[in-house]
Design a protein around this motif. Structure first.
Motif, PDB file in Angstrom:
ATOM      1  N   SER A   1       0.755  -1.291   0.036  1.00  0.00           N
ATOM      2  CA  SER A   1       0.039  -0.011  -0.052  1.00  0.00           C
ATOM      3  C   SER A   1       0.782   1.043  -0.023  1.00  0.00           C
ATOM      4  CB  SER A   1      -0.811   0.115   1.223  1.00  0.00           C
ATOM      5  OG  SER A   1      -0.239   0.292   2.438  1.00  0.00           O
ATOM      6  N   PHE A   2       2.063   1.125   0.129  1.00  0.00           N
ATOM      7  CA  PHE A   2       2.934   2.396   0.089  1.00  0.00           C
ATOM      8  C   PHE A   2       2.972   3.019  -1.296  1.00  0.00           C
ATOM      9  CE2 PHE A   2       6.747   5.046   0.139  1.00  0.00           C
ATOM     10  CZ  PHE A   2       6.929   5.354   1.356  1.00  0.00           C
ATOM     11  N   THR A   3       2.937   4.401  -1.053  1.00  0.00           N
ATOM     12  CA  THR A   3       2.857   5.451  -2.428  1.00  0.00           C
ATOM     13  C   THR A   3       4.059   6.329  -2.343  1.00  0.00           C
ATOM     14  OG1 THR A   3       0.703   5.205  -2.374  1.00  0.00           O
ATOM     15  CG2 THR A   3       1.587   6.940  -3.603  1.00  0.00           C
ATOM     16  N   PRO A   4       5.092   6.256  -3.454  1.00  0.00           N
ATOM     17  CA  PRO A   4       4.726   5.571  -4.464  1.00  0.00           C
ATOM     18  C   PRO A   4       5.083   3.880  -4.415  1.00  0.00           C
ATOM     19  CG  PRO A   4       6.924   6.561  -4.611  1.00  0.00           C
ATOM     20  CD  PRO A   4       6.223   7.108  -3.428  1.00  0.00           C
ATOM     21  N   PRO A   5       4.629   3.093  -5.318  1.00  0.00           N
ATOM     22  CA  PRO A   5       4.920   1.762  -5.162  1.00  0.00           C
ATOM     23  C   PRO A   5       6.484   1.399  -5.204  1.00  0.00           C
ATOM     24  CG  PRO A   5       3.373   1.859  -7.012  1.00  0.00           C
ATOM     25  CD  PRO A   5       3.787   3.417  -6.599  1.00  0.00           C
ATOM     26  N   LEU A   6       6.913   0.668  -4.232  1.00  0.00           N
ATOM     27  CA  LEU A   6       8.266   0.196  -3.831  1.00  0.00           C
ATOM     28  C   LEU A   6       8.745  -0.913  -5.042  1.00  0.00           C
ATOM     29  CD1 LEU A   6       8.062   0.048  -0.106  1.00  0.00           C
ATOM     30  CD2 LEU A   6       8.741   2.133  -1.512  1.00  0.00           C
ATOM     31  N   ASN A   7       9.339  -0.392  -6.030  1.00  0.00           N
ATOM     32  CA  ASN A   7       9.946  -1.479  -6.951  1.00  0.00           C
ATOM     33  C   ASN A   7      11.518  -1.785  -6.821  1.00  0.00           C
ATOM     34  OD1 ASN A   7       7.503  -0.893  -8.416  1.00  0.00           O
ATOM     35  ND2 ASN A   7       8.315   0.849  -9.029  1.00  0.00           N
TER      36      ASN A   7
END
Length: 233
Positions: free
Chosen positions: A188-194
């Motif tokens: 759910s973290f924003t921005p997505p953790l890539n």
């Protein structure tokens, strides 16, 4: 979104903690991950602090490198300025089928097992943040491929806690809920953790902090401390 760092910065993170009322009894209970000020050392309450959330996975070479070359050598010097928030989940996927959680991790079942052990460690040692930080760092930097949890507990004088961690780990219903908790926070973290590890300061991710954390952690920490402690910054 921007956050101004002050000495009274507070992040209302929550953690599911373990409540052992019987030999095999576990209860899910919401608890603040960090209280302000840090009650472990009241004499240090006036120092500036930064919350550092570490999103990682146990068998990722870059994650191991971060713990080995950045966090471990700087932990003693900077610990009193940090609220460390460990999230051992990484690039896993989760789904609930017939009331049971199923997880698939990037580096397979061994990684899931190690992630889950650390999730239980975090829940057994929440009131001892310095012990927890040392234990997780020992676990992630250990050269031993097996019995890592026991060996780190023995090294740090935490054998009583080791049994509680083991009990938590072996209770699949409970420990899988812990993993789902970290999965929800990660997904759910924003921005997505890539990228793993992802290092987040005071709840806000940016590329400059990420690059500095992986290559020069003290620089990233000092950027967020206000006022800056002259002895370390």
């Amino acid at each position: 979104m921007s956050v101004k760092t002050t000495t009274a910065f507070f992040v209302a993170l929550t953690l599911i903690v373990v409540n052992v009322s019987h030999a095999e009894g576990f209860a899910l209970q919401a608890k603040k991950l960090y209280d302000w000020p840090n009650t472990e050392n009241e004499k240090q309450n006036s120092v500036p602090r930064v919350t550092v959330s570490i999103y990682y996975e146990s068998l990722c070479p870059d994650c191991i490198n971060f713990f080995t070359n950045q966090l471990a050598p700087n932990l003693v010097k900077y610990y009193k300025y940090l609220n460390l928030d460990f999230l051992p989940y990484g690039n896993c996927k989760q789904e609930k089928i017939d009331g049971k959680w199923n997880f698939t991790c990037q580096h397979g079942a061994p990684e899931f097992a190690k992630n889950k052990w650390q999730a239980c460690s975090i829940n057994v040692l929440p009131s001892k943040p310095k012990c927890l930080a040392k234990y997780i760092t020992c676990y992630m930097t250990s050269v031993h491929k097996s019995h890592t949890g026991y060996l780190c507990a023995k090294k740090l004088g935490l054998l009583q806690s080791y049994k509680k961690i083991k009990d938590c780990y072996q209770n699949d219903d409970f420990s899988n809920e812990l993993m789902a908790h970290y999965g929800n926070r990660t997904h759910s973290f924003t921005p997505p953790l890539n990228w793993m590890p992802s290092i987040v300061f005071n709840g806000v991710y940016n590329k400059t902090d990420q690059q500095d954390a992986e290559n020069n952690l003290p620089k990233a920490i000092c950027r967020h401390l206000n006022p800056k402690p002259a002895k370390v910054c």
